[in-house]
Design a protein around this motif. Structure first.
Motif, PDB file in Angstrom:
ATOM      1  N   ALA A 193       0.810  -1.215   0.000  1.00  0.00           N
ATOM      2  CA  ALA A 193       0.000   0.000   0.000  1.00  0.00           C
ATOM      3  C   ALA A 193       0.844   1.266   0.000  1.00  0.00           C
ATOM      4  CB  ALA A 193      -0.937  -0.004   1.204  1.00  0.00           C
ATOM      5  N   ALA A 194       1.919   1.284   0.790  1.00  0.00           N
ATOM      6  CA  ALA A 194       2.744   2.493   0.881  1.00  0.00           C
ATOM      7  C   ALA A 194       3.368   2.841  -0.465  1.00  0.00           C
ATOM      8  CB  ALA A 194       3.831   2.302   1.938  1.00  0.00           C
ATOM      9  N   LYS A 195       3.808   1.846  -1.189  1.00  0.00           N
ATOM     10  CA  LYS A 195       4.404   2.086  -2.501  1.00  0.00           C
ATOM     11  C   LYS A 195       3.338   2.479  -3.512  1.00  0.00           C
ATOM     12  CE  LYS A 195       7.160  -0.172  -6.111  1.00  0.00           C
ATOM     13  NZ  LYS A 195       7.872  -1.425  -6.502  1.00  0.00           N
ATOM     14  N   GLU A 196       2.202   1.786  -3.488  1.00  0.00           N
ATOM     15  CA  GLU A 196       1.156   2.052  -4.485  1.00  0.00           C
ATOM     16  C   GLU A 196       0.517   3.416  -4.284  1.00  0.00           C
ATOM     17  OE1 GLU A 196      -2.836  -0.056  -6.406  1.00  0.00           O
ATOM     18  OE2 GLU A 196      -1.693  -1.087  -4.839  1.00  0.00           O
ATOM     19  N   ILE A 197       0.358   3.853  -3.031  1.00  0.00           N
ATOM     20  CA  ILE A 197      -0.266   5.156  -2.811  1.00  0.00           C
ATOM     21  C   ILE A 197       0.645   6.267  -3.308  1.00  0.00           C
ATOM     22  CG2 ILE A 197       0.583   5.752  -0.485  1.00  0.00           C
ATOM     23  CD1 ILE A 197      -3.050   6.045  -1.734  1.00  0.00           C
ATOM     24  N   ARG A 198       1.947   6.073  -3.234  1.00  0.00           N
ATOM     25  CA  ARG A 198       2.883   7.074  -3.757  1.00  0.00           C
ATOM     26  C   ARG A 198       2.846   7.126  -5.280  1.00  0.00           C
ATOM     27  NH1 ARG A 198       4.687   5.913   1.264  1.00  0.00           N
ATOM     28  NH2 ARG A 198       5.911   7.533   2.355  1.00  0.00           N
ATOM     29  N   ALA A 199       2.601   5.994  -5.902  1.00  0.00           N
ATOM     30  CA  ALA A 199       2.461   5.979  -7.355  1.00  0.00           C
ATOM     31  C   ALA A 199       1.161   6.662  -7.772  1.00  0.00           C
ATOM     32  CB  ALA A 199       2.499   4.547  -7.869  1.00  0.00           C
ATOM     33  N   HIS A 200       0.112   6.460  -6.993  1.00  0.00           N
ATOM     34  CA  HIS A 200      -1.190   7.038  -7.326  1.00  0.00           C
ATOM     35  C   HIS A 200      -1.242   8.531  -7.025  1.00  0.00           C
ATOM     36  CE1 HIS A 200      -5.533   7.300  -7.844  1.00  0.00           C
ATOM     37  NE2 HIS A 200      -5.589   7.949  -6.688  1.00  0.00           N
ATOM     38  N   ALA A 201      -0.678   8.928  -5.880  1.00  0.00           N
ATOM     39  CA  ALA A 201      -0.724  10.340  -5.459  1.00  0.00           C
ATOM     40  C   ALA A 201       0.665  10.749  -4.986  1.00  0.00           C
ATOM     41  CB  ALA A 201      -1.756  10.524  -4.347  1.00  0.00           C
ATOM     42  N   PRO A 202       1.595  10.962  -5.928  1.00  0.00           N
ATOM     43  CA  PRO A 202       3.011  11.162  -5.567  1.00  0.00           C
ATOM     44  C   PRO A 202       3.294  12.380  -4.703  1.00  0.00           C
ATOM     45  CG  PRO A 202       2.628  11.609  -7.912  1.00  0.00           C
ATOM     46  CD  PRO A 202       1.387  10.966  -7.390  1.00  0.00           C
ATOM     47  N   GLU A 203       2.428  13.393  -4.717  1.00  0.00           N
ATOM     48  CA  GLU A 203       2.698  14.612  -3.960  1.00  0.00           C
ATOM     49  C   GLU A 203       1.828  14.737  -2.715  1.00  0.00           C
ATOM     50  OE1 GLU A 203       2.450  17.983  -6.523  1.00  0.00           O
ATOM     51  OE2 GLU A 203       3.926  17.219  -7.948  1.00  0.00           O
ATOM     52  N   ASN A 204       0.996  13.762  -2.443  1.00  0.00           N
ATOM     53  CA  ASN A 204       0.082  13.873  -1.312  1.00  0.00           C
ATOM     54  C   ASN A 204       0.702  13.240  -0.076  1.00  0.00           C
ATOM     55  OD1 ASN A 204      -2.290  13.611   0.488  1.00  0.00           O
ATOM     56  ND2 ASN A 204      -3.397  14.301  -1.334  1.00  0.00           N
ATOM     57  N   THR A 205       1.432  14.034   0.676  1.00  0.00           N
ATOM     58  CA  THR A 205       2.172  13.519   1.829  1.00  0.00           C
ATOM     59  C   THR A 205       1.253  13.015   2.940  1.00  0.00           C
ATOM     60  OG1 THR A 205       2.357  15.782   2.706  1.00  0.00           O
ATOM     61  CG2 THR A 205       4.176  14.964   1.352  1.00  0.00           C
ATOM     62  N   GLU A 206       0.031  13.545   3.025  1.00  0.00           N
ATOM     63  CA  GLU A 206      -0.892  13.074   4.057  1.00  0.00           C
ATOM     64  C   GLU A 206      -1.288  11.626   3.803  1.00  0.00           C
ATOM     65  OE1 GLU A 206      -3.650  13.208   7.380  1.00  0.00           O
ATOM     66  OE2 GLU A 206      -1.692  14.004   6.843  1.00  0.00           O
ATOM     67  N   LEU A 207      -1.575  11.287   2.564  1.00  0.00           N
ATOM     68  CA  LEU A 207      -1.893   9.898   2.244  1.00  0.00           C
ATOM     69  C   LEU A 207      -0.683   9.002   2.456  1.00  0.00           C
ATOM     70  CD1 LEU A 207      -4.112  10.221  -0.958  1.00  0.00           C
ATOM     71  CD2 LEU A 207      -4.846   9.740   1.383  1.00  0.00           C
ATOM     72  N   HIS A 208       0.499   9.508   2.132  1.00  0.00           N
ATOM     73  CA  HIS A 208       1.723   8.729   2.377  1.00  0.00           C
ATOM     74  C   HIS A 208       1.860   8.417   3.866  1.00  0.00           C
ATOM     75  CE1 HIS A 208       3.558  10.938  -1.364  1.00  0.00           C
ATOM     76  NE2 HIS A 208       2.480  10.238  -1.657  1.00  0.00           N
ATOM     77  N   ARG A 209       1.606   9.438   4.704  1.00  0.00           N
ATOM     78  CA  ARG A 209       1.734   9.250   6.152  1.00  0.00           C
ATOM     79  C   ARG A 209       0.739   8.203   6.653  1.00  0.00           C
ATOM     80  NH1 ARG A 209      -0.932  10.485  10.446  1.00  0.00           N
ATOM     81  NH2 ARG A 209      -2.493  11.715   9.311  1.00  0.00           N
ATOM     82  N   ILE A 210      -0.519   8.291   6.201  1.00  0.00           N
ATOM     83  CA  ILE A 210      -1.535   7.325   6.632  1.00  0.00           C
ATOM     84  C   ILE A 210      -1.118   5.911   6.235  1.00  0.00           C
ATOM     85  CG2 ILE A 210      -3.911   6.560   6.261  1.00  0.00           C
ATOM     86  CD1 ILE A 210      -4.656   9.543   5.946  1.00  0.00           C
ATOM     87  N   ALA A 211      -0.666   5.749   4.998  1.00  0.00           N
ATOM     88  CA  ALA A 211      -0.245   4.421   4.529  1.00  0.00           C
ATOM     89  C   ALA A 211       0.933   3.899   5.333  1.00  0.00           C
ATOM     90  CB  ALA A 211       0.108   4.490   3.044  1.00  0.00           C
ATOM     91  N   ASP A 212       1.896   4.772   5.634  1.00  0.00           N
ATOM     92  CA  ASP A 212       3.077   4.360   6.388  1.00  0.00           C
ATOM     93  C   ASP A 212       2.702   3.927   7.806  1.00  0.00           C
ATOM     94  OD1 ASP A 212       4.640   4.929   4.202  1.00  0.00           O
ATOM     95  OD2 ASP A 212       5.376   6.847   4.970  1.00  0.00           O
ATOM     96  N   GLU A 213       1.802   4.672   8.438  1.00  0.00           N
ATOM     97  CA  GLU A 213       1.406   4.334   9.806  1.00  0.00           C
ATOM     98  C   GLU A 213       0.654   3.005   9.840  1.00  0.00           C
ATOM     99  OE1 GLU A 213      -0.660   7.598  11.547  1.00  0.00           O
ATOM    100  OE2 GLU A 213       1.141   8.849  11.716  1.00  0.00           O
ATOM    101  N   LEU A 214      -0.225   2.793   8.866  1.00  0.00           N
ATOM    102  CA  LEU A 214      -0.943   1.522   8.809  1.00  0.00           C
ATOM    103  C   LEU A 214       0.009   0.360   8.549  1.00  0.00           C
ATOM    104  CD1 LEU A 214      -4.126   2.598   6.813  1.00  0.00           C
ATOM    105  CD2 LEU A 214      -4.025   1.916   9.220  1.00  0.00           C
ATOM    106  N   GLN A 215       0.981   0.577   7.661  1.00  0.00           N
ATOM    107  CA  GLN A 215       1.940  -0.478   7.359  1.00  0.00           C
ATOM    108  C   GLN A 215       2.758  -0.820   8.594  1.00  0.00           C
ATOM    109  OE1 GLN A 215       4.344  -0.849   3.501  1.00  0.00           O
ATOM    110  NE2 GLN A 215       5.869   0.019   4.875  1.00  0.00           N
ATOM    111  N   ALA A 216       3.193   0.208   9.328  1.00  0.00           N
ATOM    112  CA  ALA A 216       4.031  -0.019  10.508  1.00  0.00           C
ATOM    113  C   ALA A 216       3.274  -0.771  11.596  1.00  0.00           C
ATOM    114  CB  ALA A 216       4.556   1.312  11.040  1.00  0.00           C
TER     115      ALA A 216
END
Length: 214
Positions: free
Chosen positions: A97-120
């Motif tokens: 998810a963390a990699k795919e969300i960055r591909a889908h929304a490369p500049e949206n750091t909030e979505l990156h943070r949510i994905a990273d926290e869920l992954q962790a």
């Protein structure tokens, strides 16, 4: 006996500034299509899928017969206390998810943070965390989402310390993110420039004070 009454009408470009604003108010109240947020909803569905959220759906009857499944996503806005967005469904671990969300929304750091926290938090719990999300009450902001988190462990292990709170807050952050996107899209579509453009394209006419004609 029928009478013919002649009335002078104006395009929005021909109105005074005060009359233009009256015309814009009419469009914002009556001219904006109900589906103005469809693009935001479609993107949100994609983001949910990437993050591991399966949205609950409700069957909606179509005009031509049959039904379609409508995701249980709601919002209210945009100027009252208690406005917000909410959704219902199920959450579970999503590989990559963390990699795919960055591909889908490369500049949206909030979505990156949510994905990273869920992954962790999933990693600490061997990817066994699950959550059910349901709507409660008449309003639809992030705190109207009842979220229950459990660990699907074959040996009965409970979630690690803080895991439930992390998942709950991530789901609420996702609802907050959706609300911000909806508000941004609404503000764009109801801006003076956007309203003037759509009114001109449709060739709508107005009386001198900006009252819609016809």
């Amino acid at each position: 006996m029928p009478r013919i009454i002649e009335t002078t009408v104006y395009t929005i470009d021909e109105l005074s500034d005060a009359a233009k604003e009256n015309a814009r108010v009419w469009y914002r109240q009556h001219g904006l299509h109900d589906d103005w947020y469809d693009f935001v909803y479609e993107d949100f569905e994609t983001i949910c899928r990437i993050l591991g959220v399966t949205l609950a759906t409700t069957p909606v009857r179509l005009y031509g017969g049959g039904t379609r499944d409508k995701p249980q996503v709601n919002f209210s806005g945009f100027g009252s206390q208690g406005d917000g967005a909410s959704f219902a469904g199920q959450y579970g671990h999503a590989n990559g998810a963390a990699k795919e969300i960055r591909a889908h929304a490369p500049e949206n750091t909030e979505l990156h943070r949510i994905a990273d926290e869920l992954q962790a938090v999933q990693r600490r719990n061997f990817h066994q965390l699950r959550a059910s999300i349901r709507q409660q009450g008449r309003h639809c902001h992030e705190y109207t989402m009842a979220i229950e988190v459990e660990r699907d462990s074959p040996t009965g292990q409970p979630p690690t310390d803080g895991a439930e709170e992390t998942v709950i807050e991530a789901m609420r952050d996702l609802a907050r993110w959706l609300y911000r996107q909806l508000r941004s899209e609404y503000e764009h579509q109801t801006s003076d420039e956007a309203v003037d453009e759509i009114v001109s394209i449709n060739e709508w006419t107005f009386q001198a004070d900006g009252t819609r004609f016809g």
